[in-house]
Enzyme design. Structure first.
Site, PDB file in Angstrom:
ATOM      1  N   GLU A 200      -5.589 -63.215 -75.190  1.00 32.98           N
ATOM      2  CA  GLU A 200      -4.327 -63.325 -75.903  1.00 32.98           C
ATOM      3  C   GLU A 200      -4.486 -63.248 -77.415  1.00 32.98           C
ATOM      4  O   GLU A 200      -3.593 -63.598 -78.159  1.00 32.98           O
ATOM      5  CB  GLU A 200      -3.625 -64.619 -75.472  1.00 32.98           C
TER       6      GLU A 200
ATOM      7  N   LYS B 208      -1.974 -63.161 -86.671  1.00 36.48           N
ATOM      8  CA  LYS B 208      -3.316 -63.763 -86.692  1.00 36.48           C
ATOM      9  C   LYS B 208      -4.052 -63.264 -87.934  1.00 36.48           C
ATOM     10  O   LYS B 208      -4.262 -62.067 -88.091  1.00 36.48           O
ATOM     11  CB  LYS B 208      -4.062 -63.342 -85.408  1.00 36.48           C
TER      12      LYS B 208
ATOM     13  N   VAL C 276      -5.844 -49.747 -53.784  1.00 42.65           N
ATOM     14  CA  VAL C 276      -6.787 -48.686 -53.395  1.00 42.65           C
ATOM     15  C   VAL C 276      -7.769 -49.277 -52.380  1.00 42.65           C
ATOM     16  O   VAL C 276      -8.411 -50.295 -52.660  1.00 42.65           O
ATOM     17  CB  VAL C 276      -7.557 -48.177 -54.640  1.00 42.65           C
TER      18      VAL C 276
ATOM     19  N   THR D  48     -12.621 -59.117 -79.023  1.00 45.41           N
ATOM     20  CA  THR D  48     -12.838 -57.696 -79.295  1.00 45.41           C
ATOM     21  C   THR D  48     -12.487 -56.762 -78.131  1.00 45.41           C
ATOM     22  O   THR D  48     -12.574 -55.543 -78.275  1.00 45.41           O
ATOM     23  CB  THR D  48     -14.320 -57.458 -79.649  1.00 45.41           C
TER      24      THR D  48
END
Ligand SMILES: Cc1cc2nc3c(=O)[nH]c(=O)nc-3n(C[C@H](O)[C@H](O)[C@H](O)COP(=O)(O)OP(=O)(O)OC[C@H]3O[C@@H](n4cnc5c(N)ncnc54)[C@H](O)[C@@H]3O)c2cc1C
Length: 484
Positions: free
Chosen positions: A32, A61, A168, A327
């Protein structure tokens, strides 16, 4: 993210994109916080903040505060700011004074004192300057991960992407091993020319079907688990992510408009999920609350290659570096962007696949090293976890070279350039971390600065304080104007 970006890029070329999502399996539902690349992502799709942020309970942020990673007096906490174009005015002085302090002179060298973004964050100001303020600021966001997925699904469908709900079950390959089609649980068959595996840690196409090996980072990133739990938001919420070191890992605290997202990232070799949950609850002051916690396992490492045959893995199926610097979504964006460029340059062939894979692997290692640095430089001794992290010698040659460079009082920028790793984390970030946790000669061994150094340091700090408070006024007025 992938469907939106590729649809925007290739719609005019007649490419048809279909997304298959399993309602039975669902998404991981954490993640988040972002870096500034998420802004680039939304900008590239011409989606404005005023459209997406309210729908995703998003906030601004400015960076991340790292609390209690260090026990060095005066360095128990530091802020890792996102870059801003005004850094040139103060960061040169940070480099100067950290070099002086590394050489054993007692001068102030804490990064927070030299950073405008740190100053704004301390005052809880969002990165929104007055409109006539002519400088560029990079910033990230906090958002609800379920809502952002829903928002992007809607956007993709609006732009013509087909969306299928289904699971799938089997994957058909041709004689060369390329993926031919996906067979869904309801019997439907979906054929395609190229497949993007966004199936999360399961990596059903790249790792499970094409058998691309997974390379674990566990020898220097010990955390493999997380427990997450929301708490009530405060009226005057921070404009940063808080990362607080706990006994066997660290806790995140992320402010959204309607709640805090919290979690504890830890290593199951050092504590059980129950112990971690109890410690997180105690840390948040909600030991007696009946709010349910979610427990997650993390697969930290990367696939040997991200693009194999006619399949590209993106997101957790491609690899995951633990979320300390948030990241992962940045990685998704850069993966798609670089993949699209490689495919286009090769005329929609595999011509540039190898170079692309090398670049992706280098990206993983470059970011991984900076994350490992947080653990390697911790000075806690309250648990075996922190001691083992500090004493761990299984680090990359690049990371070793950067640490030696710091201790050797060499030029950090020169080392980043020589090692070709400055594009992952810049001198700013390396200096903030190393000075922020107080990697300097011990206080009792520091020499008193010469009279001229002391005077210059005093003048420089006055200039920095003046500069930061002057710039902050532009943000105060705009934040007030926007009712923040
Ligand atoms: C503890 C933690 C904290 C994190 N914090 C951050 C952060 O702060 N910032 C950040 O950028 N990232 C963070 N991340 C990473 C982030 O959560 C992910 O990168 C992001 O959510 C994308 O996940 P994904 O789409 O790859 O996988 P998932 O969310 O797991 O999605 C997988 C999708 O594939 C579908 N699927 C799976 N199998 C099948 C099947 N057989 N058939 C059909 N569909 C299938 C699922 O239904 C789902 O839709 C964090 C991750 C963890 C674990």
């Amino acid at each position: 993210m992938a469907a939106n970006l590729l649809q925007k890029r290739w719609r005019q070329k007649g490419v048809n994109i279909t997304v298959v999502e399993s309602p039975d399996i669902g998404i991981i539902g954490v993640g988040e916080g972002s870096t500034p690349l998420l802004k680039e992502f939304f900008d590239s799709l011409d989606i404005s903040e005023s459209e997406w942020m309210p729908q995703c309970n998003a906030t601004y942020k400015n960076g991340i505060s790292f609390n209690n990673w260090s026990t060095v007096s005066g360095y128990e906490s530091y802020f890792h700011p996102f870059p801003c174009s005004l850094d040139f005015a103060t960061f040169g002085l940070l480099y100067k004074y950290t070099a002086l302090r590394r050489s054993g002179v007692d001068v102030l060298a804490h990064p927070n004192r030299f950073s405008l973004m740190a100053g704004l964050t301390q005052k809880k100001l969002a990165p929104l300057p007055a409109e006539n303020f002519p400088f560029h600021f990079q910033y990230g966001y906090h958002f609800d991960s379920v809502l952002i997925g829903k928002f992007l699904r809607g956007k993709a469908k609006e732009s013509g992407v087909s969306h299928i709900e289904g699971t799938v079950e089997t994957v058909e390959q041709d004689s060369d091993g390329n993926i031919k089609a996906l067979k869904l649980k309801n019997g439907d068959i979906l054929s395609g020319d190229f497949f993007i595996d966004c199936s999360g840690f399961a990596s059903i196409l790249l790792q499970r079907t094409l058998k691309v090996p997974f390379l674990s980072f566990s020898e220097n990133l010990f955390n493999d688990s997380a427990v997450a739990l929301p708490t009530e938001i405060e009226a005057d919420a921070p404009v940063e992510t808080l990362s607080t070191a706990l006994t066997n890992g660290w806790a995140w605290k992320i402010p959204l408009t309607n709640r805090f997202g919290n979690g504890y990232v830890f290593s199951s070799q050092y504590c059980s999920p129950d112990e971690a949950e109890t410690e997180l609850r105690a840390h948040l002051g909600v030991l007696d609350s009946d709010v349910e916690a979610r427990h997650l396992k993390m697969k930290v490492g990367r696939a040997q290659e991200s693009w194999s045959k006619n399949c590209l893995a993106v997101g957790l199926s491609q690899g995951f570096i633990e979320p300390l610097e948030a990241t992962a979504l940045q990685f998704v964006y850069s993966t798609i962007d670089q993949f699209a460029q490689a495919l286009e340059q090769g005329g929609f062939t595999n011509e540039h696949r190898e170079a692309f894979n090398e670049q992706m692997n280098a990206n993983f290692e470059g970011i991984r090293d900076y994350i490992v640095l947080h653990y390697k430089t911790n000075s806690r001794s309250d648990s075996q976890y922190w001691i083992d992290n500090r004493e761990n010698q299984k680090i990359s040659e690049n990371l070793r070279a950067m640490i030696e460079c710091w201790y050797g009082i060499e030029d950090m920028q020169e080392a980043l350039t020589r090692l070709e790793i400055g594009s992952y984390y810049s001198q700013r970030s390396w200096t903030c971390l190393l000075s922020g946790v107080g990697i300097f000669p011990r206080q009792e061994n520091l020499a008193v600065p010469s009279a001229s150094d002391a005077l210059k340091a005093k003048e420089d700090l006055e200039y920095v304080d003046h500069f930061i408070s002057g710039c902050s006024m532009n943000f105060e007025s705009q934040n007030k104007f926007l009712g923040r």
